[in-house]
Every structure is written in structure tokens, then in C-alpha cells.
Design a protein around this motif. Structure first.
Motif, PDB file in Angstrom:
ATOM      1  N   SER A  91      -0.659  16.215 -21.928  1.00 44.90           N
ATOM      2  CA  SER A  91      -1.650  16.598 -22.922  1.00 44.90           C
ATOM      3  C   SER A  91      -1.553  15.753 -24.176  1.00 44.90           C
ATOM      4  O   SER A  91      -2.470  15.683 -24.966  1.00 44.90           O
ATOM      5  CB  SER A  91      -1.464  18.074 -23.285  1.00 44.90           C
ATOM      6  N   VAL A  92      -0.397  15.079 -24.328  1.00 43.55           N
ATOM      7  CA  VAL A  92      -0.192  14.244 -25.516  1.00 43.55           C
ATOM      8  C   VAL A  92      -0.803  12.865 -25.310  1.00 43.55           C
ATOM      9  O   VAL A  92      -1.471  12.325 -26.170  1.00 43.55           O
ATOM     10  CB  VAL A  92       1.320  14.116 -25.820  1.00 43.55           C
ATOM     11  N   SER A  93      -0.556  12.292 -24.135  1.00 40.71           N
ATOM     12  CA  SER A  93      -1.027  10.934 -23.904  1.00 40.71           C
ATOM     13  C   SER A  93      -1.193  10.675 -22.425  1.00 40.71           C
ATOM     14  O   SER A  93      -0.395  11.135 -21.625  1.00 40.71           O
ATOM     15  CB  SER A  93      -0.027   9.917 -24.489  1.00 40.71           C
ATOM     16  N   ALA A  94      -2.223   9.946 -22.078  1.00 40.59           N
ATOM     17  CA  ALA A  94      -2.404   9.541 -20.682  1.00 40.59           C
ATOM     18  C   ALA A  94      -2.376   8.026 -20.559  1.00 40.59           C
ATOM     19  O   ALA A  94      -2.746   7.484 -19.541  1.00 40.59           O
ATOM     20  CB  ALA A  94      -3.710  10.094 -20.145  1.00 40.59           C
TER      21      ALA A  94
ATOM     22  N   ASP B  58       1.809   3.652 -28.139  1.00 40.68           N
ATOM     23  CA  ASP B  58       1.862   2.509 -29.045  1.00 40.68           C
ATOM     24  C   ASP B  58       2.580   2.909 -30.329  1.00 40.68           C
ATOM     25  O   ASP B  58       3.026   4.048 -30.494  1.00 40.68           O
ATOM     26  CB  ASP B  58       0.454   1.963 -29.318  1.00 40.68           C
ATOM     27  N   GLN B  59       2.687   1.972 -31.248  1.00 36.90           N
ATOM     28  CA  GLN B  59       3.430   2.228 -32.480  1.00 36.90           C
ATOM     29  C   GLN B  59       2.808   3.369 -33.291  1.00 36.90           C
ATOM     30  O   GLN B  59       3.524   4.191 -33.866  1.00 36.90           O
ATOM     31  CB  GLN B  59       3.470   0.939 -33.331  1.00 36.90           C
ATOM     32  N   LYS B  60       1.495   3.441 -33.292  1.00 42.66           N
ATOM     33  CA  LYS B  60       0.824   4.509 -34.031  1.00 42.66           C
ATOM     34  C   LYS B  60       1.163   5.873 -33.437  1.00 42.66           C
ATOM     35  O   LYS B  60       1.454   6.832 -34.164  1.00 42.66           O
ATOM     36  CB  LYS B  60      -0.687   4.282 -34.008  1.00 42.66           C
ATOM     37  N   ASP B  61       1.122   5.974 -32.090  1.00 40.20           N
ATOM     38  CA  ASP B  61       1.471   7.227 -31.415  1.00 40.20           C
ATOM     39  C   ASP B  61       2.913   7.617 -31.722  1.00 40.20           C
ATOM     40  O   ASP B  61       3.216   8.785 -31.975  1.00 40.20           O
ATOM     41  CB  ASP B  61       1.307   7.100 -29.898  1.00 40.20           C
ATOM     42  N   PHE B  62       3.806   6.614 -31.664  1.00 38.67           N
ATOM     43  CA  PHE B  62       5.224   6.911 -31.891  1.00 38.67           C
ATOM     44  C   PHE B  62       5.443   7.430 -33.313  1.00 38.67           C
ATOM     45  O   PHE B  62       6.150   8.419 -33.517  1.00 38.67           O
ATOM     46  CB  PHE B  62       6.069   5.663 -31.646  1.00 38.67           C
ATOM     47  N   LYS B  63       4.864   6.743 -34.282  1.00 36.06           N
ATOM     48  CA  LYS B  63       5.047   7.168 -35.674  1.00 36.06           C
ATOM     49  C   LYS B  63       4.509   8.578 -35.892  1.00 36.06           C
ATOM     50  O   LYS B  63       5.131   9.388 -36.596  1.00 36.06           O
ATOM     51  CB  LYS B  63       4.347   6.184 -36.619  1.00 36.06           C
ATOM     52  N   LYS B  64       3.367   8.869 -35.297  1.00 37.63           N
ATOM     53  CA  LYS B  64       2.782  10.201 -35.447  1.00 37.63           C
ATOM     54  C   LYS B  64       3.699  11.256 -34.846  1.00 37.63           C
ATOM     55  O   LYS B  64       3.956  12.308 -35.462  1.00 37.63           O
ATOM     56  CB  LYS B  64       1.413  10.230 -34.775  1.00 37.63           C
ATOM     57  N   ALA B  65       4.206  10.992 -33.630  1.00 38.55           N
ATOM     58  CA  ALA B  65       5.096  11.946 -32.975  1.00 38.55           C
ATOM     59  C   ALA B  65       6.415  12.074 -33.727  1.00 38.55           C
ATOM     60  O   ALA B  65       6.982  13.167 -33.830  1.00 38.55           O
ATOM     61  CB  ALA B  65       5.354  11.508 -31.534  1.00 38.55           C
ATOM     62  N   PHE B  66       6.905  10.956 -34.265  1.00 37.01           N
ATOM     63  CA  PHE B  66       8.176  10.981 -34.991  1.00 37.01           C
ATOM     64  C   PHE B  66       8.047  11.805 -36.273  1.00 37.01           C
ATOM     65  O   PHE B  66       8.928  12.598 -36.615  1.00 37.01           O
ATOM     66  CB  PHE B  66       8.612   9.551 -35.310  1.00 37.01           C
ATOM     67  N   ARG B  67       6.928  11.624 -36.975  1.00 35.21           N
ATOM     68  CA  ARG B  67       6.712  12.380 -38.215  1.00 35.21           C
ATOM     69  C   ARG B  67       6.550  13.875 -37.941  1.00 35.21           C
ATOM     70  O   ARG B  67       6.836  14.710 -38.804  1.00 35.21           O
ATOM     71  CB  ARG B  67       5.477  11.858 -38.951  1.00 35.21           C
TER      72      ARG B  67
ATOM     73  N   ASP C 128      12.167  15.574 -26.049  1.00 35.43           N
ATOM     74  CA  ASP C 128      10.792  15.438 -25.569  1.00 35.43           C
ATOM     75  C   ASP C 128      10.235  14.052 -25.883  1.00 35.43           C
ATOM     76  O   ASP C 128       9.615  13.397 -25.032  1.00 35.43           O
ATOM     77  CB  ASP C 128       9.891  16.488 -26.225  1.00 35.43           C
ATOM     78  N   LEU C 129      10.459  13.620 -27.125  1.00 39.79           N
ATOM     79  CA  LEU C 129       9.929  12.330 -27.554  1.00 39.79           C
ATOM     80  C   LEU C 129      10.598  11.192 -26.815  1.00 39.79           C
ATOM     81  O   LEU C 129       9.928  10.244 -26.389  1.00 39.79           O
ATOM     82  CB  LEU C 129      10.108  12.165 -29.063  1.00 39.79           C
ATOM     83  N   ARG C 130      11.905  11.282 -26.633  1.00 37.69           N
ATOM     84  CA  ARG C 130      12.638  10.243 -25.897  1.00 37.69           C
ATOM     85  C   ARG C 130      12.149  10.167 -24.446  1.00 37.69           C
ATOM     86  O   ARG C 130      11.939   9.077 -23.902  1.00 37.69           O
ATOM     87  CB  ARG C 130      14.132  10.552 -25.945  1.00 37.69           C
ATOM     88  N   TYR C 131      11.953  11.314 -23.839  1.00 35.20           N
ATOM     89  CA  TYR C 131      11.475  11.344 -22.458  1.00 35.20           C
ATOM     90  C   TYR C 131      10.090  10.721 -22.357  1.00 35.20           C
ATOM     91  O   TYR C 131       9.831   9.862 -21.502  1.00 35.20           O
ATOM     92  CB  TYR C 131      11.457  12.784 -21.949  1.00 35.20           C
ATOM     93  N   ARG C 132       9.192  11.164 -23.230  1.00 40.92           N
ATOM     94  CA  ARG C 132       7.841  10.613 -23.219  1.00 40.92           C
ATOM     95  C   ARG C 132       7.875   9.115 -23.491  1.00 40.92           C
ATOM     96  O   ARG C 132       7.150   8.332 -22.858  1.00 40.92           O
ATOM     97  CB  ARG C 132       6.988  11.333 -24.272  1.00 40.92           C
ATOM     98  N   TRP C 133       8.719   8.692 -24.410  1.00 37.82           N
ATOM     99  CA  TRP C 133       8.831   7.271 -24.757  1.00 37.82           C
ATOM    100  C   TRP C 133       9.260   6.455 -23.543  1.00 37.82           C
ATOM    101  O   TRP C 133       8.704   5.380 -23.270  1.00 37.82           O
ATOM    102  CB  TRP C 133       9.837   7.123 -25.899  1.00 37.82           C
ATOM    103  N   ILE C 134      10.241   6.935 -22.788  1.00 34.29           N
ATOM    104  CA  ILE C 134      10.693   6.212 -21.596  1.00 34.29           C
ATOM    105  C   ILE C 134       9.574   6.112 -20.578  1.00 34.29           C
ATOM    106  O   ILE C 134       9.292   5.040 -20.029  1.00 34.29           O
ATOM    107  CB  ILE C 134      11.930   6.903 -20.973  1.00 34.29           C
TER     108      ILE C 134
END
Length: 616
Positions: free
Chosen positions: A17-20, A24-33, A49-55
Motif C-alpha cells: 500500500s506504500v509503494s508498488a 526513490d530518495q523522496k520516498d525514503f526521506k518521507k518514510a524516514f521523517r 518495516d522501512l529497512r525491509y521495504r528498502w531492501i
């Protein structure tokens, strides 16, 4: 979000539901914040969750294997910009993890924290070494994993084939990026040893045979589901052929010519990693990364020498048991050359592997309280890679992707595939080795998906080697030759400790390593040569097997000695495997805690028995 205790499928739904597409860098920054700041437990889970999605979204091939949605039309971006971005994102995740208040975490999340922090720290430490500049070896690289990924993709409907076509059309970019990294490595003196590259052009050209229908890149189109109308099937095949002829053929041919013309002639002639820039520190890092211990190469070398001596004594005992008249060298030559020990057809070899696997399955409940639900199969290693591939390997399955686990056996060069090694090999690669351990980890619903997919080499391969010793309990090794085969496999991993450290740390030549291997093993020269070249391009990786096995055996011996008659092998195995794969240092902590709990239970039971009033 509280501690994640969902099934893998539910987790996939959350992340989908977050990303298909890509993160990208914008997505990462948004999720990190958006990471929680008040509740440390929720922040840790959100970091997982973020690490898993990032991988999954940074490495789409891994997403395909794991059944994570939305990534099947992509490859990893290996441009300089993307790699630098991934490094920076990893550092940010490490910083956020390091700053967590560990003391405020509930007990059940301490292990999650340990693993996340240790993994990120190890990855960041590795950034100082130019690993990315040798993206291809004869053992790994896009010529290996691209066909495997394509053949692991779903293909039940037309939309699945659209994703395969999209991936095929983007493949030339990945080839070009890989070649650019190789060129940079060549300029910087960072390449695999030249001697190991001799088969690389053939591997690459095997992907683009004269008849496209025989290409591993297009095998998905050979037989398509009946649910797809014939007209649509024809259209999909034609588009695949167009991509193949116009884009894939030129890209792969350019790479093969580049490797023959420039890469191999310019590759490093020195075999040791220590001969590369900052090579001694680099090798020390690889040793630590693969073994998850603080042992030095010199310490590991000494452990290897001691293990070789011990196992050699056991092998000499078996030789006497057979009544063979001759020394160790004569006996191993007898095992390598006597026709009775070899199959004459590939089909017979595979049939016997399947028979062994079936016999093992029926004995497993005596050793394990929990067994995996996922099935597995036995298949031959693909022909395009069999010549320079090892004896066997395991590919994990995925319930989400609709794929069973696969034990791949090498059917190339039958005179190098002795019958006396088959039982030990099946135990290691299938059950109760890799398939049991990895499938159980995948089915652990109460641990985070990030942990379920963890593959710490020392644990995974240490368990595989330890499993070989369980062959006696499973009714295997009944004849002395199979028993000698099991010892040969144990010796094989002990020899690795000596030759890997010998070549990369102590100045051994390739020929010296081959000679040492042959002198202490019954494995054929072809296998030995393939093995030595593997150690040259994967420094430190082969050390993990024996060190992992020794740690598991040490933990079992301690439990047996402490619990005595209360020791239960099923409970021990379930505890060892119940948290998924773990680094050896963390595994030891976990099993020490388990043992303390078992001692407490035993004391309580004994006390109850003493205080129980007599009955008449």
C-alpha cells in the motif's frame, strides 16, 4: 505500530500500500521523517518495516524471490548515483537505530534491535572496500542470477508475462551498468583473479544461443498457461523475440567480447585478496562478515589444521573397517576411479537423490518437534552453469510467489559425482539441512519479515554441515563408503579453513591449495579445482560452514552435559531454529538463555518428584 506479529502475506499487503515501484530518495526521506519519535518500541518496528521495504524495493530480484509485490518489472539500479544514494540511506538507518534507547525496549524486542543494529553496522563497515567494482565472477553476477530471477517470476496470466517482457527490455541497462563497474575495477586493480575467469565468456554466451528458443532468458515463453488465449501467447512470444534480437543479443555479445578482449587480459594475476589495495583489512572484514565471529585468519587456520587432523584419524578408521589393503592415497584413488561408485546416466543420478530425500523425510519427527509445511523438489543444475558450478546448491521457495524450495544437483561430468557422497549432500541441501531451516524461518509468523528472510552464512551453512552429522540418526551411512563420504564432506569444510586463509592471508599458491585438498580428501580433481577457484572469488565465505557447525556442536554438547537425562534433542533443535537464522555471537546468547530455562524446569520437576508423597 506495536511489535509486528503478522503473517508474511499481511506484511506484504502493508508494504504494497506504500509503494508498488522503486523507493526513490523522496520516498525514503518521507518514510524516514514519518518514523515514530515518542514510543521506542514503535520506532524500532517502524525502522524494521522501512529497512525491509528498502531492501525489497532497492533490490527487485530479492523481492521476486520473497514474493514481495510491485517489483517484478525492474532490476537493481547500479548507476554510481544510485549506489551512493543506497549507501547514504543505509547510514541514516544505522544512525537512527544507534540512537534508540535500548533500555526502554520490551524484552521481546531486544533481539530485533541486536540484529538490525549489527546488520546495518556491518554493511556500513563494508562500504570502505570496493566490492562493487567486481560485480561478476564465474560463481556469481548477472549471468547467474538474471536467468534464475526470470524463471522464478509468476507466470499464470498474461499480466505476469507483461512484467517479464518489461524486465527483459530493461536488462540491457543492467548489463551496461555492470560492464561499467567492471571497467572501473579494471582501472583500479580490483578484479577477480585472472585464472578464475576462463569460463566467464562461455557462461555469458550460453545465454544467447543461435536458437532463441534455447535461451535461458526466454524459457518462460516455451510453455505458457492454457488460460492465456493462443493469439495472446503468440503476441507475447513475438515481442519477447523482438526484445531478444534487437536488445539482448547486442548487449550480452558486447559484454562477452569486452571480457575476452580487455577484462581477462587485464585482470589481476595474483590470487589473494590481500594483494588488492588494503587487502589484508578487506580480508579481515570478509572473515568477520561471513563467520560473525571475531576470530582472526591465523586462528581459523589453526582450527582448520586441528580439524583436518581429527577427521583424518576417523577416515583412517573407516579404511581399516573396509578391509582395503593400501594407504589413504590409494583408498581415495580407489573411490575416485572404481566404476561401482558412479552412475552412467544423469537420470539415474537424479532418481537416487530423490530416493534418498524421500527416505529421510520419514525419519525427521524423531529429531524435530516442528517441521516446515513448504515442499521441496530435486532438479538438475541448469546446463548453462553446470560446468563451473559446485556439486549442489539450494534455492529457497516462497509461498507468496507460489514456488517450492529446490535442491539443485550437478549432473555434469558423471565420473566426478560419486554415489558415496550423495547421502551427506542430500542431508545438507534438502532435509534436515537448508530446506528445513530456511522454510521454518519463512514460516515463523511471530517474527518480523526482515528476520524471516535473514541468511547469515555461518548459521545457515553451519546448520547444513551440522545436519550431515544427523545422517546417522536418520538411518543413513550404513555402508562404510557412505560413512567415509560423510567424513569426506566434513573434511572438505575443514580443509576450507586451511586453504582459504592459506591463500588469502598466508601466501599459499593456488597449486599448493589444490594439492593440500587432494591430499586430505577423496573428492575428484574437477571438484577440488572448482572449489579452490570458488574460495578465490568469495574470500572468507567458505570459512562459515565449519565454524558454524563447531559452534552448534559446542552448544549441543553443553546442553547434553548440563541437562543429562533431561536433554531432549527435539527441544534443542526447535530452540536453535525457532528464531530464524542468527549471527553466531547472538545465537550463543540465545541458546545460553534457553539452557538456563531448561535447567530451571528440570530442577522444578526434580523437586516435585522428591516432595511427591508415596502412594500404595
Amino acid at each position: 505500530m506495536s511489535l509486528l506479529k503478522k503473517t508474511f502475506i499481511a506484511s506484504i499487503g502493508l508494504f504494497a500500500s506504500v509503494s508498488a515501484t522503486a523507493m526513490d530518495q523522496k520516498d525514503f526521506k518521507k518514510a524516514f521523517r514519518a518514523l515514530p519519535t515518542e514510543n521506542v518500541s514503535e520506532r524500532l518496528t517502524a525502522l524494521q518495516d522501512l529497512r525491509y521495504r528498502w531492501i525489497m524495493e532497492s533490490f527487485p530480484s530479492r523481492a521476486t524471490y520473497e514474493g514481495y509485490p510491485g517489483q517484478n518489472d525492474r532490476w537493481v539500479d547500479n548507476s554510481s548515483r544510485a549506489m551512493q544514494q543506497r549507501q547514504e540511506q543505509t547510514r541514516q538507518l544505522l544512525g537512527a537505530t544507534r540512537n534508540l534507547n535500548v533500555d526502554a525496549l520490551p524484552e521481546q524486542q531486544r533481539l530485533d534491535y541486536q540484529l538490525l543494529y549489527q546488520d546495518l553496522l556491518g554493511e556500513v563497515k563494508g562500504f570502505q572496500f570496493p566490492e562493487h567494482l567486481q560485480p561478476i565472477t564465474h560463481m556469481s553476477g548477472i549471468q547467474r542470477y538474471v536467468p534464475s530471477v526470470l524463471n522464478s517470476m509468476p507466470r499464470s496470466k498474461a499480466a505476469d508475462y507483461e512484467e517479464i517482457l518489461a524486465r527483459l527490455s530493461k536488462l540491457p541497462t543492467l548489463v551496461t551498468q555492470t560492464q561499467a563497474l567492471m571497467q572501473q575495477g579494471l582501472s583500479n586493480g580490483v578484479t577477480p583473479p585472472q585464472i578464475t575467469l576462463r569460463d566467464l565468456p562461455r557462461q555469458i554466451r550460453a545465454l544467447t544461443p543461435k536458437n532463441p528458443e534455447h535461451s535461458p532468458l526466454l524459457s518462460a515463453f516455451a510453455e505458457m498457461p492454457k488460460a492465456i488465449p493462443q493469439a495472446k501467447q503468440k503476441s507475447l512470444r513475438q515481442r519477447a523475440l523482438t526484445i531478444y534480437n534487437s536488445q539482448l543479443l547486442p548487449a550480452w555479445r558486447d559484454m562477452a567480447e569486452f571480457i575476452e578482449r580487455e577484462y581477462i587480459p587485464g585482470a589481476q594475476k595474483d590470487i589473494a585478496l590481500s594483494s588488492r589495495p588494503d587487502g589484508l583489512r578487506w580480508y579481515a572484514y570478509k572473515v568477520n562478515e561471513n563467520t560473525t565471529t571475531d576470530l582472526s585468519p591465523e586462528e581459523i587456520h589453526r582450527i582448520g589444521l586441528a580439524e583436518v587432523k581429527r577427521i583424518r584419524g576417523e577416515m583412517d578408521r573407516i579404511i581399516q573397517k573396509t578391509g582395503f589393503k593400501g594407504d589413504f592415497k590409494a583408498f581415495t584413488e580407489f573411490l575416485r576411479t572404481d566404476p561401482r561408485f558412479y552412475h552412467t546416466s544423469r537420470e539415474d543420478l537424479l532418481r537416487d537423490y530423490r530416493d534418498i530425500a524421500k527416505r529421510i523425510d520419514g525419519e525427521l519427527p524423531a529429531l524435530f518437534g516442528t517441521l516446515p509445511r513448504m515442499p521441496y523438489g530435486v532438479k538438475p543444475i541448469p546446463s548453462y552453469s553446470e560446468q563451473s558450478q559446485t556439486t549442489a546448491y539450494y534455492q529457497p521457495g516462497s509461498n507468496e510467489a507460489g514456488r517450492a524450495g529446490i535442491f539443485y544437483a550437478n549432473t555434469y561430468n558423471l565420473p566426478s559425482r560419486p554415489k558415496w557422497e550423495m547421502e551427506a549432500l542430500t542431508v545438507h541441501e534438502a532435509m534436515p539441512g537448508h530446506h528445513l531451516q530456511i522454510a521454518l524461518a519463512q514460516e515463523q509468523a511471530d517474527i518480523h519479515p526482515l528476520r524471516r528472510m535473514a541468511l547469515y552464512t555461518a548459521f545457515v551453512e553451519g546448520w547444513g554441515l551440522y545436519s550431515e552429522s544427523l545422517g546417522y540418526d536418520l538411518g543413513l551411512y550404513k555402508d562404510p563408503y557412505s560413512e567415509f563420504g560423510a567424513l569426506t564432506y566434513d573434511m572438505w569444510r575443514a580443509v576450507r579453513l586451511v586453504v582459504d586463509t592459506g591463500m588469502h592471508q598466508l601466501g599459499w599458491s593456488r597449486e599448493q591449495a589444490i594439492g593440500y585438498f587432494m591430499d586430505n580428501s577423496a573428492k575428484p580433481l574437477h571438484d577440488v579445482t572448482v572449489e579452490i577457484d570458488r574460495y578465490l572469488v568469495w574470500p572468507g565465505q567458505a570459512l562459515a560452514y565449519k565454524l558454524g557447525q563447531l559452534k552448534i556442536k559446542e552448544l549441543r554438547e553443553e546442553a547434553e552435559e548440563t541437562l543429562n537425562s533431561n536433554f531432549d534433542i527435539r527441544s534443542f533443535h526447535d530452540a536453535l531454529l525457532g528464531a530464524g537464522a542468527l549471527p553466531l555471537n547472538i545465537l550463543e546468547e540465545r541458546m545460553d538463555s534457553w539452557l538456563e530455562s531448561q535447567v530451571s524446569v528440570s530442577v522444578h520437576i526434580d523437586t516435585q518428584q522428591v516432595e511427591q508423597p508415596a502412594t500404595s
